[in-house]
Each structure stands twice: as structure tokens, then as C-alpha cells.
Motif scaffolding. Structure first.
Motif, PDB file in Angstrom:
ATOM      1  N   ARG A   9       1.261  -1.431  -0.135  1.00  0.00           N
ATOM      2  CA  ARG A   9       0.101  -0.041   0.036  1.00  0.00           C
ATOM      3  C   ARG A   9       1.593   1.353   0.128  1.00  0.00           C
ATOM      4  N   SER A  48      -5.269  -4.141  -8.755  1.00  0.00           N
ATOM      5  CA  SER A  48      -4.598  -2.977  -9.566  1.00  0.00           C
ATOM      6  C   SER A  48      -3.472  -3.842 -11.174  1.00  0.00           C
ATOM      7  N   LEU A  51      -1.285   2.283 -13.102  1.00  0.00           N
ATOM      8  CA  LEU A  51      -1.801   3.390 -12.452  1.00  0.00           C
ATOM      9  C   LEU A  51      -2.233   4.775 -12.771  1.00  0.00           C
ATOM     10  N   GLY A  82      -6.803   4.522 -12.252  1.00  0.00           N
ATOM     11  CA  GLY A  82      -6.317   2.759 -12.476  1.00  0.00           C
ATOM     12  C   GLY A  82      -7.629   2.051 -13.375  1.00  0.00           C
ATOM     13  N   TRP A 107      -3.585   2.736  -4.002  1.00  0.00           N
ATOM     14  CA  TRP A 107      -2.500   2.887  -4.748  1.00  0.00           C
ATOM     15  C   TRP A 107      -2.131   1.796  -3.213  1.00  0.00           C
ATOM     16  N   GLU A 108      -2.834   0.549  -3.841  1.00  0.00           N
ATOM     17  CA  GLU A 108      -2.691  -0.783  -3.010  1.00  0.00           C
ATOM     18  C   GLU A 108      -2.488  -1.764  -4.081  1.00  0.00           C
ATOM     19  N   THR A 109      -1.925  -2.998  -4.595  1.00  0.00           N
ATOM     20  CA  THR A 109      -1.591  -4.200  -4.857  1.00  0.00           C
ATOM     21  C   THR A 109      -3.263  -4.436  -5.173  1.00  0.00           C
ATOM     22  N   LEU A 323       4.647  -0.925  -7.714  1.00  0.00           N
ATOM     23  CA  LEU A 323       3.880   0.266  -7.114  1.00  0.00           C
ATOM     24  C   LEU A 323       4.598   0.598  -6.319  1.00  0.00           C
ATOM     25  N   GLU A 324       5.135  -0.066  -4.868  1.00  0.00           N
ATOM     26  CA  GLU A 324       6.587   0.344  -4.483  1.00  0.00           C
ATOM     27  C   GLU A 324       7.303   1.399  -5.076  1.00  0.00           C
ATOM     28  N   ALA A 326       6.401   4.232  -6.713  1.00  0.00           N
ATOM     29  CA  ALA A 326       5.052   4.955  -7.328  1.00  0.00           C
ATOM     30  C   ALA A 326       5.303   6.542  -7.016  1.00  0.00           C
ATOM     31  N   VAL A 344       2.498   4.139 -13.145  1.00  0.00           N
ATOM     32  CA  VAL A 344       3.008   2.390 -12.874  1.00  0.00           C
ATOM     33  C   VAL A 344       2.327   1.089 -13.253  1.00  0.00           C
ATOM     34  N   VAL A 346       1.573  -2.285 -11.834  1.00  0.00           N
ATOM     35  CA  VAL A 346       1.768  -2.474 -10.450  1.00  0.00           C
ATOM     36  C   VAL A 346       2.306  -3.780 -10.245  1.00  0.00           C
TER      37      VAL A 346
END
Lengths: 346, 346
Positions: A9, A48, A51, A82, A107-109, A323-324, A326, A344, A346
């Protein structure tokens, strides 16, 4: 790291209203994965895929309170447009396996979202899922709305486009060209200038190697500017104002040069607004939100979809994986490190 | 002095593109009076009654070349809107004794003009001839056009009007009030503030006794500004921009505070244009010329005429007597010495 039982997240960590955004504004963490058992009625569990990463997120991050978009809530996920795949559904409207577009995707997987926030994309979209946050995404729609509703382009006119290789600028360049305008692009590196010319700009120049913006614009457009599509604000906008023709339209879409000013005092002071009066020009900010779900959106999908399908529309994408990563992708927007529409995977 | 055989003329004497207008820009002289024998077909001999004196003449006087109005020709008469009586006519359209409105009336006590430049006013107009360069004059029409086509006022909104006691401002205040807006007026003396309140502004303040424009506007309009009708530009415009609501309209009608800046470098630098973007506002210059002869002009005459006839519209006039004093009347506009619409009784 994300496993079947945990997700990544990206949360809003703190505000920095008087300063530029930095990695401190974000908190990247892992958390237990949501499960389908936790779904309430009309909720869906999504994974996701892509994004969107956009400059307007800056105000939400640093905690601006006087904008048309609210700031992010602290300790809640950052969000933006997204595309995701549905893993489980407690709604009759979407089913497992559907590809959906999400406005305000966390913004979470993996996330649990209300079905009201999702729009089902056509079956088979998996292969071009990314298109819905890129060539058909919000910045493209912004380009269309700004160009058509404020710019009101007429064949034969001259349009100046700043950040012409960016998410919005690329679309403006190509739509304007398709509508018969003379297009002058501006960007901040030779690579970007090359791209801008390759997608149809009649001429383009690198503002970073110009020592006089007013003169550079005049040289590129001796006939004067009828439409200026502004993504940068500040000194370049001022120079554009010095080159406008009578009845010009200035589409204010972004002021990325001014985003990191700590206060109004630090902002660049526009000297040439006298021309708004004497050239009876219009200088207007875009609000894309109110055009979603209107005929303007259908016109956008028709015009951009047709050009894209026919291979007449290119769209340069700057894809970040994971995501990390982003938060850094957002920060890159503010020093021109991105090249094309930032997204991004994901 | 003017006798039956001689007239007074005010000519453009020289330009001063980098400086403020001064008496040097004018040449007041006498000349032989034109006679009816000199009339060619479709010409009329007129005796001037009233001439309008307006800030936009500044650019024409000092020789600005990049404006929508051309500079005055050197050694030719200054011109502007005027009302005159026909002394002789070589046209079937007007006759001796008719009162006519003249666009581009030469600043001469008597002139020969083309019939194409004159519009016959209703019979009996002699008693209110002045109205056609005052309450129904170009600045009033400008007020109407700016308010309706750019301001798009809605009842309940708040409008801020600068130079609210001036030729344009007085009409904006009263039309806005009649349409149900909350009206905040600004002017530069206590007398002017009193006038602005007496014609219907809900509140008004003297900018000359304000040490913080942003705070003064906020105090007068804590609900924020939906429409700013700008006659002054510069620092006050910047302060207004700091107080706009989402979707605000800024009507750019004049920038009198900036007219005497010698160059763009000396111009005030607007710091708060970021709000144009974030508040999705519109900042637009008025071009009144294109609305003459359109339905907008009929709407103007109907709305203003009705209010005026019913005694619900007041119009403060600053009348100068004698054409030879017209140059000083123009100069007075630029240091706020006029009080109300400036007009010369010839």
C-alpha cells in the motif's frame, strides 16, 4: 514484498504545504491482503494492473486546501485513476475476471472498492488495459476538453504547446495537427523535441537551450500565437503572452514551473497580462471533471479512438514497474525526468 | 477662440510610446471653418455638441502599434464617439437640424464627416443629446457586454468592481445589483465611495486607504468573488485573484494602473494567476466593437433604457466645457482626477 496473503500500500504520510513534495509525503507499507469474505454488498475486490501518475496529484499530496480537488487523507492510500481486474464481486454489475476502470483507485496491489467507482471495460480489454490510463486516460481527455472547449481551434491557426512530449501535450499536438493547425511544440530535451516533431509538430524547440523565450517563440511562430496550451506557467507563459494574436485563447492546464514555489511571493510575476486586455484574449483554466459522462466524452472517444485505431496517433509512455516505485514516479514529474505519460505497472 | 469663420481643432501632435501621455501629445489650434459649399456627396457638415473622453484613447495617443485600435494619425484630429447637430447635408439620410451620433467624431468644433459614420438619433434628442455619449455611450455598452458575455452573472453571486464610480463601473454596479448580485465596489476617494454606495453597492472601500488589498477584499467579500470586473489591473487585480471562487470570471476591461508603465519590465508582475488554473477561472479581455449592431446592443438599450426611464439608474458625469480643455480631460483619467464619466461639452 507482496505475497498471496499480503499487499503493498502507498499511504499519505504527511503534508508539506509550503514545500515541494518529497518521499516523506509517502509511506510504503505492506498489509494483510483483503479477502472476498470481507466484501459487503456492492463492493468488489480488485487486483490493480495500472495506475495513472499525474501532476495534479501534487496539491493533494502536499495538502493544498484551496483547490478543486481535496487533499489526500493522512494514513489512507494515495489514489488516482487506474485499471484493475476483478477477483471477487458482491455486485450484479461486474463479475470475477472483468477488467474495470476505477476513478480514485487506491494505491494498493489489491483493494476493496465500491462498485459505484468502477466502470466495466469492454471484454477482451486485458491486452490493452493500459490504454485506459494512457491514450484514453484522464490527461488525454483533458487535452481534448481544453483544446475543444477553450482553445476552439480553427484550421490554419497556430497553436503553441508546452510540455509537448508530456501526457497532455502529445495529444494536443496530434489533435491540433489532425484539425489543420500549425503546431509549435516546446519541451526540455533534444529527445523530447525529436518525439514532438515525429508526432507531427511543424516545428519544436528546447526551452532549456533558449536564452530568450519571447524571441524563441517569435522565431518559431512569426505569424503569432492563436492558441497557447499551457502546461508550465511562469516565465514561459509570460513569453507566450507577448506573442499572442488578437482573440487568442490561452488554455491553462498546468503550471508545473510554479508548483514548487513555496508561496505567492516566490511565484513568477506575469508581466504581459496587459495583452489579455489589448488582444481581447481569453485565459482559462480547464476543469475536466465536469465533462465526464457528457457528450464531450463520447466525442473524445470517437476522435481519439479513430486516430489511434488507424495508427495515426502515437503515445509515448513512461512506465514504472512496481507500486513501491510509484512515489518516485510522481516526484519525477516535477523535474522533467519523465518522458511521456507516466504510469505504474502494478 | 471659435467664431463663425474659425473653428477649434485638437490634433495629434506627437507620439510618446515609452511614456505617459502629456499635453505634448496634443496640438490645439484654430482653423478656418468648413462651409457647406465644400461638401461632397454623402458628406455632412456637423457642429459638435458633446465628445466622449475615454481611457482607451491613451494607446492611440502615445502611438501604441500592437493594439486592436490604431494610433491617431499625426497632424490629424483626435477622434472619439460624439454627438453633433447637422448644419448642412449632402446626403438623403440626414437633414439640417438632425442630431446625430458619430463614431470617430473629429475633435473639431465643426467638421465635415461621411454620412456612413453618423447615426441619426430620435427627433427631440437635443434635450438629452448628452445621454448618447454618457449613459448610453460606449463605456456603458462596454459594461453591459463585459458583464453579460464574460461575467455571466447569476443572482446571489458576488461581484467585485474596481473604478466603481467611473464611466464603466457605475453601470456595472447598477446592472449587477438589478440582477440580484451582491456588489462590492472599490474606488479612490471617500466621495467616490459614497457615490458607489448610493447607486446600490452593498459595500465599498477606498483602495487608497487600504494597506493590504487582499485583506480588504476578503473583509468586504468573505464569501469570495465570483466575478471581478477589472478596470485597474496590476496589484489590485492580483489581490482579486487571491480571493476568487471556483469558476470565477475576471472581466478585463481596463488596466489603468499599468497604462503608464514604460515597458513590460516596469509592469506589475501578477503572482496569483495560479488561481486561474486551480479555480478553473476565466480571465478575458472585452472587445466591445464587435457587438455594435448585434442583438446585444438592442438588449443593452432595452435593459439600460428601462432602468434609466424608471429613474432607477443614476450616472455621474464629469463634464468639461470647451474643446480646448479636452486634452487635460484625458490626462485627468490617468491620475483619478475625474469623478464619473468624462465628457466634453463643445
Amino acid at each position: 514484498m507482496t505475497s498471496a496473503r499480503s499487499i503493498t500500500r502507498v499511504l499519505a504520510n504527511k503534508y508539506s504545504p509550503s514545500g515541494a513534495p518529497s518521499l516523506d509525503n509517502f509511506k510504503v507499507m505492506s498489509a494483510p491482503a483483503p479477502t472476498k469474505d470481507s466484501l459487503k454488498e456492492n463492493q468488489v475486490l480488485v487486483r490493480s494492473l495500472y495506475l495513472s501518475v499525474d501532476p495534479y496529484q501534487r496539491g493533494r499530496l502536499i495538502g493544498t486546501t484551496n483547490s478543486y480537488v481535496p487533499r489526500y487523507e493522512l494514513n489512507k492510500p494515495i489514489s488516482n485513476h487506474g485499471v484493475a481486474v476483478v477477483e471477487a464481486s458482491a455486485s450484479a454489475d461486474v463479475a470475477e475476471g472483468d477488467i474495470v476502470y476505477i476513478r480514485g483507485a487506491p494505491w494498493e496491489t489489491k483493494s476493496v472498492v465500491d462498485v459505484a467507482a468502477v466502470r466495466k471495460l469492454p471484454t477482451g480489454t486485458i491486452d490493452n488495459a493500459r490504454d485506459f490510463v494512457t491514450v484514453f486516460g484522464m490527461p488525454s481527455f483533458t487535452a481534448f476538453v481544453g483544446l475543444t472547449t477553450i482553445g476552439k481551434p480553427k484550421a490554419g491557426e497556430t497553436i503553441l504547446v508546452s510540455s509537448a512530449s508530456g501526457a497532455v501535450g502529445q495529444i494536443v499536438v496530434q489533435l491540433a495537427k489532425a484539425r489543420g493547425l500549425r503546431v509549435v511544440g516546446v519541451a526540455g530535451s533534444e529527445d523530447k523535441i525529436e518525439l514532438v516533431k515525429s508526432i507531427g509538430a511543424d516545428t519544436a524547440f528546447n526551452y532549456k537551450t533558449s536564452d530568450n523565450f519571447v524571441a524563441s517563440i517569435k522565431q518559431a511562430a512569426p505569424e503569432g500565437i492563436d492558441i497557447y496550451f499551457d502546461n508550465v506557467g511562469g516565465e514561459f507563459l509570460d513569453a507566450a503572452l507577448a506573442n499572442i494574436n488578437t482573440g487568442a485563447r490561452i488554455v491553462s492546464c498546468g503550471m508545473i514551473s510554479q508548483y514548487n514555489a513555496k508561496s505567492a511571493d516566490e511565484a513568477y510575476g506575469l508581466k504581459n497580462t496587459f495583452n489579455i486586455l489589448t488582444k481581447t484574449a481569453t485565459f482559462q483554466g480547464i476543469l475536466v471533471g465536469k465533462y465526464y459522462g457528457t457528450p464531450t466524452e463520447d466525442e473524445f472517444m470517437a476522435e481519439v479512438g479513430k486516430l489511434y485505431k488507424e495508427g495515426k496517433l502515437q503515445y509515448r509512455i513512461d512506465e514504472t514497474t512496481g507500486l513501491e516505485n510509484a512515489p518516485q514516479a510522481i516526484l519525477n514529474l516535477f523535474d522533467g525526468k519523465n518522458f511521456g505519460k507516466s504510469v505504474v505497472k502494478v
